[in-house]
Design a protein around this motif. Structure first.
Motif, PDB file in Angstrom:
ATOM      1  N   GLY A 120       0.822  -1.200   0.000  1.00  0.00           N
ATOM      2  CA  GLY A 120       0.000   0.000   0.000  1.00  0.00           C
ATOM      3  C   GLY A 120       0.856   1.249   0.000  1.00  0.00           C
ATOM      4  N   LYS A 121       0.192   2.407  -0.063  1.00  0.00           N
ATOM      5  CA  LYS A 121       0.900   3.682  -0.145  1.00  0.00           C
ATOM      6  C   LYS A 121       1.750   3.946   1.089  1.00  0.00           C
ATOM      7  CE  LYS A 121      -2.363   5.981  -3.251  1.00  0.00           C
ATOM      8  NZ  LYS A 121      -3.276   7.140  -3.428  1.00  0.00           N
ATOM      9  N   GLY A 122       1.209   3.623   2.264  1.00  0.00           N
ATOM     10  CA  GLY A 122       1.951   3.857   3.494  1.00  0.00           C
ATOM     11  C   GLY A 122       3.211   3.021   3.555  1.00  0.00           C
ATOM     12  N   GLY A 123       3.094   1.743   3.194  1.00  0.00           N
ATOM     13  CA  GLY A 123       4.258   0.871   3.201  1.00  0.00           C
ATOM     14  C   GLY A 123       5.305   1.307   2.199  1.00  0.00           C
ATOM     15  N   ALA A 124       4.854   1.750   1.014  1.00  0.00           N
ATOM     16  CA  ALA A 124       5.788   2.211  -0.020  1.00  0.00           C
ATOM     17  C   ALA A 124       6.533   3.459   0.441  1.00  0.00           C
ATOM     18  CB  ALA A 124       5.031   2.489  -1.317  1.00  0.00           C
ATOM     19  N   ARG A 125       5.826   4.369   1.111  1.00  0.00           N
ATOM     20  CA  ARG A 125       6.475   5.584   1.614  1.00  0.00           C
ATOM     21  C   ARG A 125       7.538   5.253   2.649  1.00  0.00           C
ATOM     22  NH1 ARG A 125       1.247   8.096   1.200  1.00  0.00           N
ATOM     23  NH2 ARG A 125       0.785   7.466   3.348  1.00  0.00           N
ATOM     24  N   ARG A 126       7.230   4.315   3.540  1.00  0.00           N
ATOM     25  CA  ARG A 126       8.202   3.939   4.564  1.00  0.00           C
ATOM     26  C   ARG A 126       9.419   3.263   3.927  1.00  0.00           C
ATOM     27  NH1 ARG A 126       3.425   3.467   7.550  1.00  0.00           N
ATOM     28  NH2 ARG A 126       2.938   1.387   6.744  1.00  0.00           N
ATOM     29  N   THR A 127       9.177   2.488   2.878  1.00  0.00           N
ATOM     30  CA  THR A 127      10.288   1.837   2.175  1.00  0.00           C
ATOM     31  C   THR A 127      11.197   2.877   1.544  1.00  0.00           C
ATOM     32  OG1 THR A 127       8.968  -0.146   1.691  1.00  0.00           O
ATOM     33  CG2 THR A 127      10.896   0.240   0.308  1.00  0.00           C
ATOM     34  N   ARG A 128      10.603   3.888   0.917  1.00  0.00           N
ATOM     35  CA  ARG A 128      11.405   4.942   0.278  1.00  0.00           C
ATOM     36  C   ARG A 128      12.140   5.782   1.310  1.00  0.00           C
ATOM     37  NH1 ARG A 128       6.974   4.732  -3.474  1.00  0.00           N
ATOM     38  NH2 ARG A 128       5.772   6.247  -2.274  1.00  0.00           N
ATOM     39  N   ARG A 129      11.491   6.040   2.449  1.00  0.00           N
ATOM     40  CA  ARG A 129      12.164   6.812   3.503  1.00  0.00           C
ATOM     41  C   ARG A 129      13.377   6.063   4.042  1.00  0.00           C
ATOM     42  NH1 ARG A 129       6.890   8.649   5.351  1.00  0.00           N
ATOM     43  NH2 ARG A 129       6.817   6.941   6.846  1.00  0.00           N
ATOM     44  N   ALA A 130      13.342   4.743   3.953  1.00  0.00           N
ATOM     45  CA  ALA A 130      14.456   3.926   4.425  1.00  0.00           C
ATOM     46  C   ALA A 130      15.576   3.838   3.390  1.00  0.00           C
ATOM     47  CB  ALA A 130      13.970   2.521   4.781  1.00  0.00           C
ATOM     48  N   GLY A 131      15.442   4.587   2.269  1.00  0.00           N
ATOM     49  CA  GLY A 131      16.486   4.584   1.247  1.00  0.00           C
ATOM     50  C   GLY A 131      16.390   3.423   0.282  1.00  0.00           C
TER      51      GLY A 131
END
Length: 228
Positions: free
Chosen positions: A15-26
């Motif tokens: 989902g969008k939330g999980g994808a954002r957290r993945t991107r924030r983690a580099g």
């Protein structure tokens, strides 16, 4: 094209939330699919993936080593970028095998310079070709050197590396050479451009005046309409 080794890890958040957290983690959210296997969600190191794409382009062959012990070969099938940050948002990766034929879009570069006082219209910046998954060219090249106005370059004119086959109509236009407008022609069209700009400006002005001149609804008007 030589393959680039890149590490990855399974992705459990979606989902969008999980994808954002993945991107924030580099990392870049990605999905592996193909060969009838169930899609596998993974995360790629953003810096390593960006370096791989800079090295070999959008068709860079990736040797992916997943932290669960899985090792696969894959080609980027669809890459989503953030148009403002110019970062990778998501990647679809197609599983491939050595010796397997794949059909991909490859960029076409125009080599040389056309004749003086001409313009080049690049109709198709990429061409669809079929090649060994481990030997996909990073680009194709076709010469426009010395071409006069009225000439056209088609897909069939593009030189293909050994083992690469065209997957489109050879008559597909790649680029066309046209005559550059003369100074007189540019001057002749200038009044039309200026007139169009003035008309557009006038329309915007009228809309602004109309909105400024409109009376704002008063409390009495609103109450009267409500009673009616």
């Amino acid at each position: 094209m030589s393959e680039v080794k890149i590490s990855a890890e399974p992705r459990t958040e979606f989902g969008k939330g999980g994808a954002r957290r993945t991107r924030r983690a580099g990392k870049v959210p990605a999905v592996l699919y193909g060969h009838g296997e169930k899609p596998k969600h993974i995360a790629l190191p953003a810096r390593d993936f960006a370096a791989a794409i800079r090295h070999g382009g959008a068709n860079q062959l990736l040797a992916i080593e997943i932290s669960d012990g899985t090792q696969v070969l894959a080609l980027p099938k669809a890459i989503q970028r953030d148009p403002i940050k110019d970062t990778f948002e998501h990647v679809d990766l197609l599983l491939v095998r050595r010796g397997e034929k794949v059909t991909v879009e490859v960029p076409v570069q125009l080599a040389g310079e056309a004749a003086k006082d001409t313009l080049i219209v690049h109709d198709h910046a990429t061409l669809s070709v079929t090649a060994d998954a481990t030997r996909v060219p990073d680009h194709l090249e076709v010469s426009i050197d010395g071409l006069e106005a009225g000439n056209q370059v088609t897909a069939g004119d593009v030189k293909l590396p050994a083992g690469v086959e065209l997957a489109v109509d050879p008559e597909l236009p790649v680029a066309a050479v046209t005559a550059a407008p003369t100074a007189e022609q540019l001057e002749a069209t200038l009044p039309e451009v200026e007139e169009a700009a003035e008309e557009a400006e006038a329309e915007v002005g009228e809309e602004t005046e109309g909105s400024e001149g409109a009376e704002a609804p008063t409390a009495e008007n609103v109450e009267a309409k409500a009673e009616a």
